[in-house]
Write a protein that holds these residues in place. Sequence first.
Motif, PDB file in Angstrom:
ATOM      1  N   LEU A  59       0.821  -1.206   0.000  1.00  0.00           N
ATOM      2  CA  LEU A  59       0.000   0.000   0.000  1.00  0.00           C
ATOM      3  C   LEU A  59       0.859   1.262   0.000  1.00  0.00           C
ATOM      4  O   LEU A  59       0.511   2.250  -0.652  1.00  0.00           O
ATOM      5  N   ALA A  60       1.976   1.234   0.697  1.00  0.00           N
ATOM      6  CA  ALA A  60       2.886   2.387   0.711  1.00  0.00           C
ATOM      7  C   ALA A  60       3.475   2.604  -0.678  1.00  0.00           C
ATOM      8  O   ALA A  60       3.563   3.750  -1.155  1.00  0.00           O
ATOM      9  N   ARG A  61       3.897   1.537  -1.327  1.00  0.00           N
ATOM     10  CA  ARG A  61       4.440   1.636  -2.683  1.00  0.00           C
ATOM     11  C   ARG A  61       3.400   2.247  -3.621  1.00  0.00           C
ATOM     12  O   ARG A  61       3.687   3.165  -4.390  1.00  0.00           O
ATOM     13  N   GLN A  62       2.170   1.763  -3.543  1.00  0.00           N
ATOM     14  CA  GLN A  62       1.103   2.274  -4.405  1.00  0.00           C
ATOM     15  C   GLN A  62       0.793   3.733  -4.088  1.00  0.00           C
ATOM     16  O   GLN A  62       0.574   4.538  -4.989  1.00  0.00           O
ATOM     17  N   PHE A 103       9.526   4.307   0.211  1.00  0.00           N
ATOM     18  CA  PHE A 103       9.226   4.168  -1.212  1.00  0.00           C
ATOM     19  C   PHE A 103       9.178   5.553  -1.837  1.00  0.00           C
ATOM     20  O   PHE A 103       8.612   6.481  -1.269  1.00  0.00           O
ATOM     21  N   ALA A 104       9.810   5.691  -2.994  1.00  0.00           N
ATOM     22  CA  ALA A 104       9.772   6.934  -3.764  1.00  0.00           C
ATOM     23  C   ALA A 104       9.521   6.520  -5.213  1.00  0.00           C
ATOM     24  O   ALA A 104      10.434   6.106  -5.923  1.00  0.00           O
ATOM     25  N   GLY A 105       8.267   6.579  -5.611  1.00  0.00           N
ATOM     26  CA  GLY A 105       7.901   6.075  -6.936  1.00  0.00           C
ATOM     27  C   GLY A 105       8.128   4.571  -6.976  1.00  0.00           C
ATOM     28  O   GLY A 105       7.626   3.845  -6.125  1.00  0.00           O
ATOM     29  N   TYR A 106       8.916   4.115  -7.931  1.00  0.00           N
ATOM     30  CA  TYR A 106       9.189   2.685  -8.048  1.00  0.00           C
ATOM     31  C   TYR A 106      10.476   2.286  -7.337  1.00  0.00           C
ATOM     32  O   TYR A 106      10.898   1.130  -7.407  1.00  0.00           O
ATOM     33  N   GLU A 107      11.120   3.233  -6.640  1.00  0.00           N
ATOM     34  CA  GLU A 107      12.343   2.949  -5.887  1.00  0.00           C
ATOM     35  C   GLU A 107      11.978   2.520  -4.467  1.00  0.00           C
ATOM     36  O   GLU A 107      11.004   3.003  -3.899  1.00  0.00           O
ATOM     37  N   GLU A 108      12.795   1.634  -3.894  1.00  0.00           N
ATOM     38  CA  GLU A 108      12.560   1.115  -2.546  1.00  0.00           C
ATOM     39  C   GLU A 108      13.861   1.239  -1.755  1.00  0.00           C
ATOM     40  O   GLU A 108      14.922   0.868  -2.227  1.00  0.00           O
ATOM     41  N   PHE A 109      13.766   1.794  -0.544  1.00  0.00           N
ATOM     42  CA  PHE A 109      14.935   2.017   0.290  1.00  0.00           C
ATOM     43  C   PHE A 109      14.728   1.380   1.661  1.00  0.00           C
ATOM     44  O   PHE A 109      13.627   1.440   2.208  1.00  0.00           O
ATOM     45  N   VAL A 110      15.799   0.809   2.206  1.00  0.00           N
ATOM     46  CA  VAL A 110      15.788   0.214   3.531  1.00  0.00           C
ATOM     47  C   VAL A 110      16.880   0.909   4.336  1.00  0.00           C
ATOM     48  O   VAL A 110      18.015   1.012   3.875  1.00  0.00           O
ATOM     49  N   PRO A 111      16.549   1.414   5.532  1.00  0.00           N
ATOM     50  CA  PRO A 111      17.565   2.110   6.330  1.00  0.00           C
ATOM     51  C   PRO A 111      18.731   1.187   6.695  1.00  0.00           C
ATOM     52  O   PRO A 111      18.540   0.001   6.917  1.00  0.00           O
TER      53      PRO A 111
END
Length: 65
Positions: A29-32, A55-63
């Motif tokens: 849901l966050a990605r969408q 999530f930033a658009g289609y990018e995914e980041f993990v701290p």
Amino acid sequence: MSQRYRYGLYLNPQPSDVWQTDLAESERLARQMSVDNQGAPIAVWDEDDRTLKLFAGYEEFVPAR
């Protein structure tokens, strides 16, 4: 009690941000939400307000830990 996760605007968390008990569903849901908002940064937090994913658009980041 099961763990809860919430998601919302990374730079502007709100008390009304949605809570979920399913991490995978929260991430989906966050990605969408990010895609729907032209790539706005959307975070998933745990109950202790730690950012689990961003999530930033289609990018995914993990701290980094």
